[in-house]
Design a protein around this motif. Structure first.
Motif, mmCIF file in Angstrom:
data_model
loop_
_atom_site.group_PDB
_atom_site.id
_atom_site.type_symbol
_atom_site.label_atom_id
_atom_site.label_comp_id
_atom_site.label_asym_id
_atom_site.label_seq_id
_atom_site.Cartn_x
_atom_site.Cartn_y
_atom_site.Cartn_z
ATOM 1 N N ASN A 116 0.815 -1.212 0.000
ATOM 2 C CA ASN A 116 0.000 0.000 0.000
ATOM 3 C C ASN A 116 0.847 1.260 0.000
ATOM 4 N N LYS A 117 1.927 1.243 -0.773
ATOM 5 C CA LYS A 117 2.864 2.366 -0.751
ATOM 6 C C LYS A 117 2.208 3.641 -1.278
ATOM 7 N N LYS A 118 2.586 4.741 -0.656
ATOM 8 C CA LYS A 118 2.073 6.035 -1.124
ATOM 9 C C LYS A 118 3.122 6.678 -2.021
ATOM 10 N N LEU A 119 2.694 6.929 -3.239
ATOM 11 C CA LEU A 119 3.621 7.420 -4.243
ATOM 12 C C LEU A 119 3.139 8.777 -4.728
ATOM 13 N N CYS A 120 4.061 9.732 -4.834
ATOM 14 C CA CYS A 120 3.668 11.076 -5.268
ATOM 15 C C CYS A 120 4.195 11.360 -6.670
ATOM 16 N N ASN B 254 1.879 6.693 -16.128
ATOM 17 C CA ASN B 254 2.507 5.376 -16.156
ATOM 18 C C ASN B 254 2.183 4.579 -14.895
ATOM 19 N N VAL B 255 2.205 5.262 -13.756
ATOM 20 C CA VAL B 255 1.865 4.596 -12.491
ATOM 21 C C VAL B 255 0.411 4.148 -12.528
ATOM 22 N N ALA C 93 -1.501 0.741 -10.723
ATOM 23 C CA ALA C 93 -2.700 1.329 -10.101
ATOM 24 C C ALA C 93 -3.211 0.552 -8.891
ATOM 25 N N LYS C 94 -3.220 -0.762 -8.992
ATOM 26 C CA LYS C 94 -3.820 -1.552 -7.915
ATOM 27 C C LYS C 94 -2.898 -1.614 -6.696
ATOM 28 N N ASP C 95 -1.630 -1.478 -6.945
ATOM 29 C CA ASP C 95 -0.672 -1.730 -5.879
ATOM 30 C C ASP C 95 -0.246 -0.501 -5.095
#
Ligand code: GLU
Length: 277
Positions: A149-153, A163-164, A169-171
Motif C-alpha cells: 500500500n505504498k504512497k507514491l507522489c 505510467n503509475v 494502479a492496484k498496488d
C-alpha cells in the motif's frame, strides 16, 4: 444625451477589450514574429533544481533555461529579452495552444497524446522514470518494489503519473500534486513513501539535500525531452531543431549540462540526435 450614450458605449468597449486581453494573456503573433520583434516568452519549470529554477533573487537557472537561452539567441533574441513563465506539467499544452508562451522547455516528454495538441522540436535530452525515497528507506528499491500500500507522489499531467496509473494502479496509492517540489515536501514530512518522475529531476532534488534523499533503482521508461511549439508551426520547429543541433555541435550542450545538472552528480551523457519528423 446621444453623446453620453456614445461615451458610455465607448468606455464599455474599451473595458471589455482590456478584460479580454488581460484574461487571455497571449498574443496572436507567431513565435518567430515575436522573435523578430526581439522578444520571446518561454515556459519553463520554476521549482526543479538543475533544470528550471527561479532563484531567490529572481534569476533563472538550469539546463532547460540554458537551452531556452541558446535557442533564443539563434532566433535573434538576447537572453535578457526572454520572459520566463512558469509552465507546470499539466498546463504546458494549454499555454502553447493559447499563445501565452512561444515555446516550452520544461522537462517535457514527447509523446503521441501531446502531439495531438502541440508539436515538438528535439529531443534535446533523454531521461527515464525513477524513484526518490528518504535516504534511510530500505524497502523501496525500484519499480518492482511498488507493491503493497505504498504512497507514491507524482505530478498532475505528467507521464510518470500516467505510467503509475496504467501499470501499478492496484498496488500503490498515487498522490498527485501540481509540482515536484510539493511532492518532495510530502516525502520529507513522511506523508508519502516515494516520489516518481524522471531520474534527472529526482537527482536535482536529491543533490539539494545531501544525505537525506536518494534516487533508487534503474530508470524504467524512456523520456525524450522536446521543445513544445504551436501545432502546425513547422517553421519555428525547424529553426529550433537547427538551434539544438548547433548547441550540440559547438559544445555548448555539454558545457551547459556540466554546469547545471552535472553539479548534482548526474553523469554527463552523449547528446541525443534531433528527430526531424
Ligand atoms: N518528462 C515527464 C513529463 O513530461 C515528467 C516531467 C514533468 O512532469 O515535467 O511529463
Amino acid at each position: 444625451m446621444r453623446i453620453n450614450r456614445a461615451l458610455r458605449f465607448g468606455v464599455g468597449a474599451i473595458a471589455l477589450a482590456l478584460a479580454v486581453s488581460a484574461c487571455g494573456g497571449g498574443d496572436d503573433k507567431s513565435g518567430l514574429e515575436n522573435a523578430k520583434d526581439g522578444k520571446l516568452t518561454v515556459g519553463i519549470k520554476f521549482d526543479q533544481p538543475g533544470l528550471g529554477l527561479r532563484n531567490k533573487d529572481g534569476s533563472f537557472s538550469g539546463f532547460d533555461v540554458e537551452v531556452a537561452k541558446y535557442v533564443g539567441e539563434k532566433l535573434g533574441v538576447k537572453p535578457e529579452n526572454i520572459e520566463f513563465k512558469e509552465a507546470p506539467s499539466a498546463q504546458r499544452e494549454t499555454l502553447i495552444e493559447n499563445g501565452q508562451v512561444d515555446f516550452v522547455v520544461a522537462t517535457y516528454s514527447i509523446n503521441d497524446k501531446r502531439k495531438e495538441k502541440v508539436d515538438f522540436a528535439g529531443p534535446y535530452f533523454v531521461a527515464g522514470q525513477s524513484l526518490l525515497v528518504k535516504a534511510d528507506n530500505t524497502d523501496i528499491t525500484g519499480a518492482e518494489s511498488l507493491t503493497g500500500n505504498k504512497k507514491l507522489c507524482s505530478v498532475k499531467g505528467s507521464t510518470p503519473a500516467q505510467n503509475v496509473k496504467d501499470k501499478y494502479a492496484k498496488d500503490v496509492q498515487l498522490q498527485e500534486f501540481d509540482t515536484y517540489s510539493l511532492c518532495v515536501e510530502a516525502l520529507r514530512n513522511g506523508s508519502v513513501d516515494a516520489v516518481t518522475t524522471d531520474d534527472i529531476i529526482l537527482a536535482g532534488f536529491a543533490a539539494q539535500s545531501p544525505g537525506q534523499l536518494k534516487v533508487v533503482g534503474k530508470p524504467f521508461t524512456t523520456e525524450n525531452y522536446g521543445i513544445g511549439v504551436k501545432k502546425g508551426d513547422t517553421e519555428i520547429r525547424g529553426q529550433i531543431n537547427d538551434a539544438i543541433e548547433a548547441m550540440i555541435a559547438d559544445g555548448s550542450w555539454t558545457k551547459a549540462f556540466t554546469s547545471t545538472v552535472g553539479s548534482s552528480g548526474y553523469p554527463v551523457p552523449q547528446p541525443p540526435t534531433v528527430n526531424r519528423y
